[in-house]
Design a protein around this motif. Sequence first.
Motif, PDB file in Angstrom:
ATOM      1  N   ARG A   1      60.737  36.546 -44.050  1.00  0.00           N
ATOM      2  CA  ARG A   1      61.275  35.247 -44.297  1.00  0.00           C
ATOM      3  C   ARG A   1      60.746  34.716 -45.822  1.00  0.00           C
ATOM      4  NH1 ARG A   1      59.884  34.736 -38.718  1.00  0.00           N
ATOM      5  NH2 ARG A   1      61.722  34.778 -37.446  1.00  0.00           N
ATOM      6  N   LYS A   2      59.324  35.083 -46.075  1.00  0.00           N
ATOM      7  CA  LYS A   2      59.141  34.429 -47.630  1.00  0.00           C
ATOM      8  C   LYS A   2      59.928  35.268 -48.486  1.00  0.00           C
ATOM      9  CE  LYS A   2      54.715  34.275 -48.080  1.00  0.00           C
ATOM     10  NZ  LYS A   2      53.132  34.555 -48.074  1.00  0.00           N
TER      11      LYS A   2
ATOM     12  N   GLY B   1      48.214  32.750 -47.084  1.00  0.00           N
ATOM     13  CA  GLY B   1      49.586  32.267 -46.996  1.00  0.00           C
ATOM     14  C   GLY B   1      49.762  30.898 -46.120  1.00  0.00           C
ATOM     15  N   ASP B   2      50.511  30.805 -45.487  1.00  0.00           N
ATOM     16  CA  ASP B   2      50.814  29.633 -44.591  1.00  0.00           C
ATOM     17  C   ASP B   2      49.845  29.813 -43.198  1.00  0.00           C
ATOM     18  OD1 ASP B   2      52.724  28.855 -46.431  1.00  0.00           O
ATOM     19  OD2 ASP B   2      54.391  29.813 -45.376  1.00  0.00           O
TER      20      ASP B   2
ATOM     21  N   ARG C   1      57.000  37.164 -41.107  1.00  0.00           N
ATOM     22  CA  ARG C   1      56.791  36.065 -41.888  1.00  0.00           C
ATOM     23  C   ARG C   1      56.767  36.317 -43.446  1.00  0.00           C
ATOM     24  NH1 ARG C   1      52.698  31.974 -40.457  1.00  0.00           N
ATOM     25  NH2 ARG C   1      52.224  31.979 -38.061  1.00  0.00           N
ATOM     26  N   LEU C   2      56.289  38.070 -43.758  1.00  0.00           N
ATOM     27  CA  LEU C   2      56.884  38.521 -44.972  1.00  0.00           C
ATOM     28  C   LEU C   2      58.290  38.438 -45.408  1.00  0.00           C
ATOM     29  CD1 LEU C   2      56.118  40.047 -47.695  1.00  0.00           C
ATOM     30  CD2 LEU C   2      56.282  42.243 -46.197  1.00  0.00           C
TER      31      LEU C   2
ATOM     32  N   LYS D   1      51.990  40.083 -51.793  1.00  0.00           N
ATOM     33  CA  LYS D   1      52.657  39.817 -50.693  1.00  0.00           C
ATOM     34  C   LYS D   1      52.272  40.659 -49.772  1.00  0.00           C
ATOM     35  CE  LYS D   1      56.342  36.926 -52.451  1.00  0.00           C
ATOM     36  NZ  LYS D   1      55.788  36.604 -53.871  1.00  0.00           N
TER      37      LYS D   1
ATOM     38  N   ARG E   1      63.557  33.655 -49.403  1.00  0.00           N
ATOM     39  CA  ARG E   1      63.614  32.523 -50.122  1.00  0.00           C
ATOM     40  C   ARG E   1      64.235  32.809 -51.607  1.00  0.00           C
ATOM     41  NH1 ARG E   1      57.914  30.545 -48.257  1.00  0.00           N
ATOM     42  NH2 ARG E   1      58.179  30.430 -45.990  1.00  0.00           N
TER      43      ARG E   1
END
Length: 419
Positions: free
Chosen positions: A72-73, A109-110, A69-70, A89, A76
């Motif tokens: 992919r964040k 986060g999400d 997840r980190l 993060k 961006r």
Amino acid sequence: MFGDVKKYLEGANRPPLILNKHIGYNYTAILTSPYGDHWRNLRRIAVVEILSSARLNLSVNIRDDEIKRLLRKLNRVDEFGRRVELRSKLSELSFNIMMRMMAGKRYYGDDVTDEDEAPRFREIFKEINQVAEADNPADFLPFLSWIPIIGNYEKRVERIAKKADLFLQALIDQRRNPNNPNLLHQNTVIDHLLSLQESQSQYYTDQIIKGFVLILLIGGTEIFVTLEWAMANLLNHPRVLQKAREEVDIKIGQQKWLEESDLSKLPYLQNIISETLRLYPVAPLLVPHYSSSDCTISGFDVPRNTMVLVNVWAIQRDPELWEDAESFKPERFENYNNNVENEAHNKFMPFGFGRRACPGVGLVERVLGWTIGSLIQCFEWERISKDKIDMAETNGLTMIKAVPLEAMCKPRPIMAANN
């Protein structure tokens, strides 16, 4: 000298601090309990039932998911890369890994598990960190507690402890209910301790479970501190970063993401982590110790019931003990783990030493290695300017980087192949 210090550390108690009394469940939690039968049982539970390699292997998917997840964040970004702030993060990563391991929940986060519960958790831990960093003169001179401004400290700690206790009890009750639709899985630390409670209810009480969970959360969530220091050091030392990248590319490549099981293939990465911990130990004075009997350390008489602070920051930067002590040189740790006679063993103790050493070292090393290795494998990193990263430290029991780390981040080919 170090033989005396380590001998002392092996048998030392914990001081009866006001914070330990309330946050540590009246000195019954593993971090705050005095040395004795109860503490030995707690230590056994931590090492065998919670933080053993076998138990950690069962939660590998949690660490894998959170690190992905980190990545992919961070991915961006545009093709030229952009400026990113890393502390928040890395902090979210640490908290989510620990909370998912403890109770199966994400609070940052999400995909936050509980929108109402998450801010309560964040507020409680913010308050715990604030009182932990605050000076309390009454811990050293108890009669000062009669002074209102000082006496209010205990009231504040007690209030926060009650909030934390209610929150932790709710987590236990939720995991105890098999029909709870919000349970992500049944392999958390709380689940395991509750299963032990069924057969040994007199010992595995809810209070013991809450004490374990709270201490593990407090200690484990500070992993982000070392992550930030490590990345800052790599940005300030491009040669070291390049050497680490070459190791990852040769041993792992750009075809698959780094896995936790790959860490043993990356000795230079482990050296980087050790050197970071040498220069920037999370707890520069370790956890305070309390002499259980009269003793002598390097010729100094230490009476029974004396609070002793071990300045590991100074020991690990002492120019008489370390060559070029202030420089960041991961190479100094080559062959460290394979040679118990290596002189570094006598002066490197960022996690303490002996029976009172941090039982979560294995978990910390896994998260540090996997996260830093993945960041190196998946992104090109540069400083935001030609100036070196400011490495100033904050004051306090936890040594945090004074200025949050920012860097330029550009995805490497593996991110396009695995996105």
